[in-house]
Write a protein that holds these residues in place. Structure first.
Motif, PDB file in Angstrom:
ATOM      1  N   HIS A 154       0.827  -1.203   0.000  1.00 14.52           N
ATOM      2  CA  HIS A 154       0.000   0.000   0.000  1.00 14.52           C
ATOM      3  C   HIS A 154       0.867   1.263   0.000  1.00 14.52           C
ATOM      4  N   ILE A 155       1.904   1.253   0.841  1.00 15.80           N
ATOM      5  CA  ILE A 155       2.749   2.440   0.995  1.00 15.80           C
ATOM      6  C   ILE A 155       3.675   2.636  -0.206  1.00 15.80           C
ATOM      7  N   GLU A 156       4.295   1.543  -0.652  1.00 13.13           N
ATOM      8  CA  GLU A 156       5.308   1.657  -1.707  1.00 13.13           C
ATOM      9  C   GLU A 156       4.730   1.585  -3.113  1.00 13.13           C
ATOM     10  N   LYS A 157       3.503   1.077  -3.229  1.00 11.09           N
ATOM     11  CA  LYS A 157       2.793   1.037  -4.522  1.00 11.09           C
ATOM     12  C   LYS A 157       3.603   0.369  -5.633  1.00 11.09           C
ATOM     13  N   GLY A 158       4.268  -0.746  -5.276  1.00 12.02           N
ATOM     14  CA  GLY A 158       5.101  -1.434  -6.251  1.00 12.02           C
ATOM     15  C   GLY A 158       4.362  -2.420  -7.133  1.00 12.02           C
ATOM     16  N   GLY A 159       3.079  -2.634  -6.851  1.00  8.16           N
ATOM     17  CA  GLY A 159       2.272  -3.528  -7.682  1.00  8.16           C
ATOM     18  C   GLY A 159       2.725  -4.976  -7.596  1.00  8.16           C
ATOM     19  N   ALA A 160       2.344  -5.742  -8.617  1.00 11.69           N
ATOM     20  CA  ALA A 160       2.620  -7.178  -8.644  1.00 11.69           C
ATOM     21  C   ALA A 160       4.111  -7.479  -8.574  1.00 11.69           C
ATOM     22  N   GLU A 161       4.936  -6.581  -9.122  1.00 12.84           N
ATOM     23  CA  GLU A 161       6.385  -6.805  -9.129  1.00 12.84           C
ATOM     24  C   GLU A 161       6.973  -6.782  -7.718  1.00 12.84           C
ATOM     25  N   GLN A 162       6.296  -6.125  -6.796  1.00  8.49           N
ATOM     26  CA  GLN A 162       6.806  -5.991  -5.431  1.00  8.49           C
ATOM     27  C   GLN A 162       6.461  -7.198  -4.563  1.00  8.49           C
ATOM     28  N   ILE A 163       5.424  -7.937  -4.932  1.00  5.65           N
ATOM     29  CA  ILE A 163       4.887  -8.984  -4.055  1.00  5.65           C
ATOM     30  C   ILE A 163       5.927 -10.043  -3.696  1.00  5.65           C
ATOM     31  N   ALA A 164       6.636 -10.570  -4.675  1.00  2.00           N
ATOM     32  CA  ALA A 164       7.582 -11.660  -4.397  1.00  2.00           C
ATOM     33  C   ALA A 164       8.631 -11.253  -3.373  1.00  2.00           C
ATOM     34  N   GLY A 165       9.150 -10.043  -3.495  1.00  2.00           N
ATOM     35  CA  GLY A 165      10.158  -9.567  -2.547  1.00  2.00           C
ATOM     36  C   GLY A 165       9.616  -9.447  -1.136  1.00  2.00           C
ATOM     37  N   GLU A 166       8.379  -8.962  -1.025  1.00  2.00           N
ATOM     38  CA  GLU A 166       7.775  -8.836   0.308  1.00  2.00           C
ATOM     39  C   GLU A 166       7.532 -10.212   0.927  1.00  2.00           C
ATOM     40  N   LEU A 167       7.080 -11.164   0.123  1.00  2.00           N
ATOM     41  CA  LEU A 167       6.857 -12.518   0.645  1.00  2.00           C
ATOM     42  C   LEU A 167       8.173 -13.151   1.087  1.00  2.00           C
ATOM     43  N   ASP A 168       9.237 -12.936   0.317  1.00  2.00           N
ATOM     44  CA  ASP A 168      10.552 -13.459   0.701  1.00  2.00           C
ATOM     45  C   ASP A 168      11.016 -12.860   2.030  1.00  2.00           C
ATOM     46  N   THR A 169      10.679 -11.594   2.251  1.00  2.00           N
ATOM     47  CA  THR A 169      11.097 -10.907   3.477  1.00  2.00           C
ATOM     48  C   THR A 169      10.306 -11.365   4.689  1.00  2.00           C
TER      49      THR A 169
END
Length: 197
Positions: free
Chosen positions: A64-79
């Motif tokens: 929500h904050i970074e607005k990275g869209g679908a491309e951001q999801i994998a990195g957040e899940l890894d974290t």
């Protein structure tokens, strides 16, 4: 879903607009849960015990904050997936919260290795915390981070004692420059025991 396979997947993430519409309600709902997943130890160390729900909200907030869209999801899940307990453990974010910037700088330099000095005591048993797989949280000059992630791995008997409410449970920090202990309340024990189910 069993505790041993709790992982966030892309299918768990709701679209940006849907989350934005429900954000206030979702955050308010989780505040009540987080209340009994929080333990203060001493004047400025606070442990926030994580689970699937807290990490789901964290991922949604980052998106929500970074607005990275679908491309951001994998990195957040890894974290954040490594911070979801898997049935035989509790995982906590330790925050060293010191408001005054000068005092914070001084204290963080005195608390190197604090993440190695934490334990849970259940009766006669002691469960030493181990840092999670994140990079070293102490700089080469000896200053520690204000945020750490620690894991407590339980034996079946320790899980039984913790969940059964028997005896007293203590959360301790035994660092030479920060020695404090907190009693884990029955309400917190009951909430955290859900991580073993």
């Amino acid at each position: 879903m069993s505790a041993q396979d709790r992982r966030l997947t892309p299918a768990d993430i709701i679209p940006y607009a849907d989350y934005a519409a429900k954000r206030a309600e979702l955050r308010k709902k989780l505040i009540a849960v987080k209340k009994n997943r929080r333990i203060e130890v001493g004047p400025f160390a606070t442990f926030h015990f994580e689970n699937y729900e807290t990490m789901w909200l964290q991922v949604q907030e980052m998106l929500h904050i970074e607005k990275g869209g679908a491309e951001q999801i994998a990195g957040e899940l890894d974290t954040y997936n490594p911070l979801i307990p898997q049935g035989n453990e509790l995982i906590a974010t330790l925050m060293l919260e010191i408001e005054d910037a000068v005092r914070r700088e001084t204290m963080l330099k005195r608390l190197a290795g604090i993440e190695e000095s934490i334990s849970l005591e259940i009766g006669d048993a002691r469960i030493r915390a181990t840092p999670t797989e994140y990079e070293d949280r102490t700089t080469p000059d000896g200053k520690t981070s204000s945020v750490h992630w620690v894991r407590f791995v339980f034996t079946p008997e320790q899980k039984r004692l913790f969940a059964g409410g028997e005896g007293r449970v203590l959360l301790a920090i035994e660092h030479p420059n920060y020695g404090h202990i907190a009693v884990v309340s029955p309400e917190v024990r009951a909430e955290l025991a859900k991580d073993f189910v």
